[in-house]
Design a protein around this motif. Sequence first.
Motif, PDB file in Angstrom:
ATOM      1  N   SER A  98       0.809  -1.224   0.000  1.00 25.76           N
ATOM      2  CA  SER A  98       0.000   0.000   0.000  1.00 25.76           C
ATOM      3  C   SER A  98       0.847   1.281   0.000  1.00 25.76           C
ATOM      4  N   SER A  99       2.137   1.166   0.266  1.00 23.25           N
ATOM      5  CA  SER A  99       2.980   2.370   0.222  1.00 23.25           C
ATOM      6  C   SER A  99       3.336   2.750  -1.214  1.00 23.25           C
ATOM      7  N   ASN A 100       3.120   1.842  -2.169  1.00 19.84           N
ATOM      8  CA  ASN A 100       3.347   2.143  -3.582  1.00 19.84           C
ATOM      9  C   ASN A 100       2.104   2.810  -4.142  1.00 19.84           C
ATOM     10  N   THR A 101       2.230   4.111  -4.421  1.00 16.81           N
ATOM     11  CA  THR A 101       1.097   4.864  -4.966  1.00 16.81           C
ATOM     12  C   THR A 101       1.554   5.659  -6.175  1.00 16.81           C
ATOM     13  N   TRP A 102       0.564   6.115  -6.945  1.00 17.64           N
ATOM     14  CA  TRP A 102       0.832   6.952  -8.105  1.00 17.64           C
ATOM     15  C   TRP A 102      -0.340   7.891  -8.298  1.00 17.64           C
ATOM     16  N   THR A 103      -0.057   9.135  -8.618  1.00 14.87           N
ATOM     17  CA  THR A 103      -1.109  10.141  -8.796  1.00 14.87           C
ATOM     18  C   THR A 103      -1.669  10.147 -10.211  1.00 14.87           C
ATOM     19  N   GLY A 104      -1.029   9.439 -11.102  1.00 14.96           N
ATOM     20  CA  GLY A 104      -1.463   9.460 -12.493  1.00 14.96           C
ATOM     21  C   GLY A 104      -0.735  10.516 -13.294  1.00 14.96           C
ATOM     22  N   ARG A 105       0.151  11.249 -12.640  1.00  6.62           N
ATOM     23  CA  ARG A 105       0.930  12.288 -13.315  1.00  6.62           C
ATOM     24  C   ARG A 105       2.357  11.803 -13.502  1.00  6.62           C
ATOM     25  N   GLY A 106       2.956  12.223 -14.566  1.00  4.62           N
ATOM     26  CA  GLY A 106       4.353  11.871 -14.806  1.00  4.62           C
ATOM     27  C   GLY A 106       4.513  10.439 -15.278  1.00  4.62           C
ATOM     28  N   LYS A 107       5.726   9.978 -15.218  1.00  8.91           N
ATOM     29  CA  LYS A 107       6.068   8.647 -15.686  1.00  8.91           C
ATOM     30  C   LYS A 107       5.487   7.588 -14.755  1.00  8.91           C
ATOM     31  N   ARG A 108       5.039   6.494 -15.315  1.00 14.03           N
ATOM     32  CA  ARG A 108       4.499   5.409 -14.490  1.00 14.03           C
ATOM     33  C   ARG A 108       5.604   4.806 -13.632  1.00 14.03           C
ATOM     34  N   PRO A 109       5.310   4.525 -12.373  1.00 13.27           N
ATOM     35  CA  PRO A 109       6.330   3.916 -11.517  1.00 13.27           C
ATOM     36  C   PRO A 109       6.637   2.489 -11.945  1.00 13.27           C
ATOM     37  N   LEU A 110       7.807   2.024 -11.550  1.00 11.63           N
ATOM     38  CA  LEU A 110       8.261   0.694 -11.965  1.00 11.63           C
ATOM     39  C   LEU A 110       7.329  -0.410 -11.491  1.00 11.63           C
ATOM     40  N   TRP A 111       6.809  -0.323 -10.270  1.00 15.40           N
ATOM     41  CA  TRP A 111       5.932  -1.378  -9.769  1.00 15.40           C
ATOM     42  C   TRP A 111       4.683  -1.500 -10.632  1.00 15.40           C
ATOM     43  N   LEU A 112       4.196  -0.368 -11.153  1.00 13.49           N
ATOM     44  CA  LEU A 112       3.015  -0.395 -12.013  1.00 13.49           C
ATOM     45  C   LEU A 112       3.379  -0.898 -13.404  1.00 13.49           C
ATOM     46  N   GLN A 113       4.510  -0.481 -13.916  1.00 13.00           N
ATOM     47  CA  GLN A 113       4.956  -0.960 -15.224  1.00 13.00           C
ATOM     48  C   GLN A 113       5.131  -2.476 -15.214  1.00 13.00           C
ATOM     49  N   ASP A 114       5.737  -2.991 -14.142  1.00  8.21           N
ATOM     50  CA  ASP A 114       5.932  -4.439 -14.035  1.00  8.21           C
ATOM     51  C   ASP A 114       4.601  -5.179 -14.013  1.00  8.21           C
ATOM     52  N   ALA A 115       3.666  -4.683 -13.228  1.00  5.48           N
ATOM     53  CA  ALA A 115       2.365  -5.337 -13.119  1.00  5.48           C
ATOM     54  C   ALA A 115       1.623  -5.299 -14.454  1.00  5.48           C
ATOM     55  N   LEU A 116       1.671  -4.178 -15.144  1.00  2.00           N
ATOM     56  CA  LEU A 116       0.988  -4.056 -16.435  1.00  2.00           C
ATOM     57  C   LEU A 116       1.626  -4.964 -17.478  1.00  2.00           C
ATOM     58  N   SER A 117       2.939  -5.127 -17.408  1.00  2.89           N
ATOM     59  CA  SER A 117       3.606  -6.009 -18.369  1.00  2.89           C
ATOM     60  C   SER A 117       3.265  -7.481 -18.116  1.00  2.89           C
ATOM     61  N   LYS A 118       2.848  -7.794 -16.886  1.00  8.69           N
ATOM     62  CA  LYS A 118       2.461  -9.173 -16.552  1.00  8.69           C
ATOM     63  C   LYS A 118       0.992  -9.439 -16.830  1.00  8.69           C
ATOM     64  N   GLY A 119       0.290  -8.471 -17.388  1.00  8.14           N
ATOM     65  CA  GLY A 119      -1.079  -8.686 -17.808  1.00  8.14           C
ATOM     66  C   GLY A 119      -2.132  -7.990 -16.970  1.00  8.14           C
ATOM     67  N   ALA A 120      -1.750  -7.268 -15.953  1.00  9.53           N
ATOM     68  CA  ALA A 120      -2.732  -6.565 -15.132  1.00  9.53           C
ATOM     69  C   ALA A 120      -3.285  -5.365 -15.907  1.00  9.53           C
ATOM     70  N   LYS A 121      -4.433  -4.889 -15.466  1.00 10.85           N
ATOM     71  CA  LYS A 121      -5.050  -3.709 -16.091  1.00 10.85           C
ATOM     72  C   LYS A 121      -4.909  -2.525 -15.149  1.00 10.85           C
ATOM     73  N   LEU A 122      -4.819  -1.354 -15.730  1.00 12.87           N
ATOM     74  CA  LEU A 122      -4.649  -0.145 -14.952  1.00 12.87           C
ATOM     75  C   LEU A 122      -5.812   0.068 -13.983  1.00 12.87           C
ATOM     76  N   GLU A 123      -7.005  -0.316 -14.418  1.00 11.76           N
ATOM     77  CA  GLU A 123      -8.195  -0.171 -13.567  1.00 11.76           C
ATOM     78  C   GLU A 123      -8.093  -0.995 -12.279  1.00 11.76           C
ATOM     79  N   ASP A 124      -7.288  -2.061 -12.289  1.00 13.13           N
ATOM     80  CA  ASP A 124      -7.137  -2.907 -11.117  1.00 13.13           C
ATOM     81  C   ASP A 124      -6.463  -2.169  -9.976  1.00 13.13           C
ATOM     82  N   PHE A 125      -5.761  -1.080 -10.277  1.00 20.35           N
ATOM     83  CA  PHE A 125      -5.003  -0.350  -9.259  1.00 20.35           C
ATOM     84  C   PHE A 125      -5.675   0.960  -8.874  1.00 20.35           C
ATOM     85  N   ALA A 126      -6.821   1.272  -9.467  1.00 24.64           N
ATOM     86  CA  ALA A 126      -7.511   2.527  -9.175  1.00 24.64           C
ATOM     87  C   ALA A 126      -7.976   2.568  -7.727  1.00 24.64           C
ATOM     88  N   VAL A 127      -7.869   3.733  -7.137  1.00 23.03           N
ATOM     89  CA  VAL A 127      -8.282   3.906  -5.734  1.00 23.03           C
ATOM     90  C   VAL A 127      -9.745   4.266  -5.699  1.00 23.03           C
TER      91      VAL A 127
END
Length: 119
Positions: free
Chosen positions: A90-119
């Motif tokens: 839960s300490s890994n967060t992103w505001t949607g601004r700027g470059k995507r963080p690595l934890w999100l890039q990794d998850a998306l490359s493994k097949g996850a969807k961006l909507e899965d991480f929406a708050v």
Amino acid sequence: MTINLDALSIDELEKLIKQAEAALDKKRKAELKNAQAVLEKMAKELGVDPQDLLKGTGEKKKSTRKKTTTKKKAGARKPAAVKFRDPKNSSNTWTGRGKRPLWLQDALSKGAKLEDFAV
């Protein structure tokens, strides 16, 4: 030029610092004198007093642009709201601004969807 500072004692280092500061001050004064000479030469060529160049009191071209009177207040911005959070950490967060963080890039490359991480 490199000096082996490890071989110097504390007193020698302090003396070296004082000498370096004195040399720096001397160089700055020389640069200032040079700049003043250049300024005086330019003023002489323009036929104006050197102080007028510094003050900007010489003749200026009038601008035809309309001046705006509204200015934004300078101050600290509020932090952007978190829009995406890592469910695994839960300490890994992103505001949607700027470059995507690595934890999100990794998850998306493994097949996850961006909507899965929406708050």
